[in-house]
Scaffold this motif. Structure first.
Motif, PDB file in Angstrom:
ATOM      1  N   THR A 217      12.498   2.928 -10.258  1.00 29.57           N
ATOM      2  CA  THR A 217      12.168   1.682  -9.561  1.00 29.57           C
ATOM      3  C   THR A 217      13.186   1.438  -8.458  1.00 29.57           C
ATOM      4  N   SER A 220      12.091  -3.163  -2.830  1.00 29.41           N
ATOM      5  CA  SER A 220      11.391  -2.983  -1.562  1.00 29.41           C
ATOM      6  C   SER A 220      12.301  -3.296  -0.376  1.00 29.41           C
ATOM      7  N   GLY A 263       5.077   5.702  -4.298  1.00 24.50           N
ATOM      8  CA  GLY A 263       4.645   4.368  -4.699  1.00 24.50           C
ATOM      9  C   GLY A 263       3.849   3.695  -3.603  1.00 24.50           C
ATOM     10  N   ASN A 264       2.821   2.991  -3.987  1.00 26.24           N
ATOM     11  CA  ASN A 264       1.909   2.386  -3.010  1.00 26.24           C
ATOM     12  C   ASN A 264       1.848   0.870  -3.078  1.00 26.24           C
ATOM     13  N   THR A 265       2.425   0.287  -4.132  1.00 25.42           N
ATOM     14  CA  THR A 265       2.374  -1.164  -4.283  1.00 25.42           C
ATOM     15  C   THR A 265       3.730  -1.701  -4.709  1.00 25.42           C
ATOM     16  N   VAL A 266       3.974  -2.970  -4.388  1.00 25.19           N
ATOM     17  CA  VAL A 266       5.198  -3.661  -4.783  1.00 25.19           C
ATOM     18  C   VAL A 266       4.867  -4.629  -5.913  1.00 25.19           C
ATOM     19  N   SER A 267       5.670  -4.596  -6.965  1.00 26.75           N
ATOM     20  CA  SER A 267       5.450  -5.501  -8.094  1.00 26.75           C
ATOM     21  C   SER A 267       5.649  -6.941  -7.643  1.00 26.75           C
ATOM     22  N   THR A 268       4.703  -7.801  -7.969  1.00 28.75           N
ATOM     23  CA  THR A 268       4.799  -9.210  -7.582  1.00 28.75           C
ATOM     24  C   THR A 268       5.806  -9.976  -8.428  1.00 28.75           C
ATOM     25  N   VAL A 273       9.298  -1.085  -6.218  1.00 25.34           N
ATOM     26  CA  VAL A 273       8.291  -0.042  -6.053  1.00 25.34           C
ATOM     27  C   VAL A 273       8.607   1.075  -7.049  1.00 25.34           C
ATOM     28  N   THR A 274       7.572   1.613  -7.706  1.00 26.42           N
ATOM     29  CA  THR A 274       7.764   2.712  -8.648  1.00 26.42           C
ATOM     30  C   THR A 274       7.593   4.038  -7.928  1.00 26.42           C
TER      31      THR A 274
END
Length: 394
Positions: A217, A220, A263-268, A273-274
């Motif tokens: 992880t 971002s 990784g394509n998305t950011v955890s809200t 990012v993973t």
């Protein structure tokens, strides 16, 4: 008599005042404030060099493949055919389920197929005869009926073939085999247990951990900072992004991971990012679910390496170091680091080529203190040695 006493008292007070003033000025009466002697300090000369940009991230191991084995047919478990923990190949048998009813189904389907195959030539001959004798003993309706009977016989034959094929498939499913390479866990059933189609409980789990994935992880915000450095040219990006691992016991894992996906998305919830890497794991040292720390080499940059023992971090988070000024005194400066490499902080601004950084004797100096610089060397264990002594030993 009284006048003599007062004169003696006044003389004593005057003497005491002069002593007090002399002490406040830095010494006994008649002495002058002398500067303190220079203190010997160990120094290293800083040079601008190419430094790997390494980031350390927490990570967790994830199985390359993970399969839960469930039955596709129902029945009683007759035999467990594998040993837990041993390596399995694709197709290795795991369980055998009672196949009595499925053998019967195959035999029945085979008989139905034989009947359909026997009826097809009869229907074909009837249709051929009706077509040849159309208008000479066979009406159009009779010909159509013969044609329909032939089509039905063909359909019955196809259905019988499909039924037999499915019955054989069900029979083969009574022996459960491994769909992947890996290692199977202990069976959750025993011989004699009844299993059903589509049950929620798995019979066992097979895990493939060579190779193995490691999900790391990264914030971002740091990703944006790294991209900015690459665009500005201060960071030279590596052609291939690789990572090394630090295991839970502190050992460095012998192997280099390759990037699978950035990784394509950011955890809200966490703003991270993973990033997934793949590592060879022939000895199965890394177990799925294990927590590790990953070091990723992003590229290289031109910077100074400031030994961590030579710097302190203030409340603001900035580094504070001492350098030897041109006047021979210790001068304190604050710096902004760009991470760390081995046992040193990476610093890009605030220093210049040839600066003499004080690395030893720091507990005895203050800003403005006169110092005598002695060249020093810091070994791999972080211990400072005089450069001249080290050279003489060599």
């Amino acid at each position: 008599m009284k006048v003599g006493v007062w004169k003696a008292i006044c003389a004593t007070l005057a003497l005491t005042g002069s002593v007090t003033m002399a002490i406040a000025q830095g010494g006994p009466p008649g002495s002058q404030g002398a500067p303190s002697a220079p203190i010997e300090v160990g120094i290293i000369e800083l040079t601008l060099q190419e430094v790997p940009r390494v980031v350390t991230q927490p990570g967790r191991a994830v199985a390359f493949q993970d399969v839960e084995v469930r039955p596709r047919v129902g029945g009683a478990v007759e035999e467990i055919l594998y040993t837990p923990g041993q390596d399995l190949s694709v197709g290795d048998p795991l369980f055998r389920i009672d196949d009595t009813s499925y053998l019967s189904t195959v035999a029945s389907a085979r008989a139905s197929l034989a009947t359909a195959e026997a009826n097809l030539p009869v229907a074909q001959a009837a249709y051929d005869r009706a077509e040849q004798l159309t208008g000479r003993g066979y009406t159009e309706a009779e010909v159509e009926a013969a044609r329909a009977a032939l089509a039905e016989a063909k359909a019955t034959l196809d259905a019988a073939k499909a039924t037999l094929e499915y019955a054989r498939a069900e029979l083969s499913w009574t022996t459960l085999t491994s769909p992947i390479e890996g290692r199977a866990d202990v069976a959750t059933v025993s011989v004699g247990d009844l299993v059903t189609v589509g049950q929620s409980d798995e019979l066992t789990t097979i895990v493939r951990s060579d190779p193995i994935y490691v999900d790391m992880t990264e914030a971002s915000a740091r990703i944006l900072s790294v991209r900015k450095s690459i665009i500005e040219g201060s960071l030279k990006q590596n052609d291939v992004l690789q990572a090394t691992l630090l295991l839970e016991n502190g050992d460095v894992y012998r192997g280099t991971g390759e990037l699978v996906t950035p990784g394509n998305t950011v955890s809200t919830t966490t703003g991270t990012v993973t990033i997934r890497f793949k590592f060879d794991n022939p000895q199965h040292l890394i177990i799925p679910g294990m927590f590790v720390r990953g070091e990723i080499v992003l590229g290289t940059m031109q910077a100074y390496l400031v030994p961590q023992r030579a710097a302190t971090r203030g409340k603001s988070g900035r580094l504070a170091v001492y350098v030897v000024g041109d006047d021979g005194t210790a001068r304190q400066i604050t710096l902004e680091d760009q991470g760390s490499y081995q046992n040193a902080w990476i610093v890009r601004e605030g220093l210049k080529e040839g600066d003499r950084l004080i690395v030893d004797g720091l507990s005895s100096i203050r800003a403005g203190q006169a110092v005598t610089p002695v060249p020093a060397i810091i070994d791999e264990d972080g211990i400072v040695h005089d450069a001249d002594t080290t050279a003489a030993e060599d």
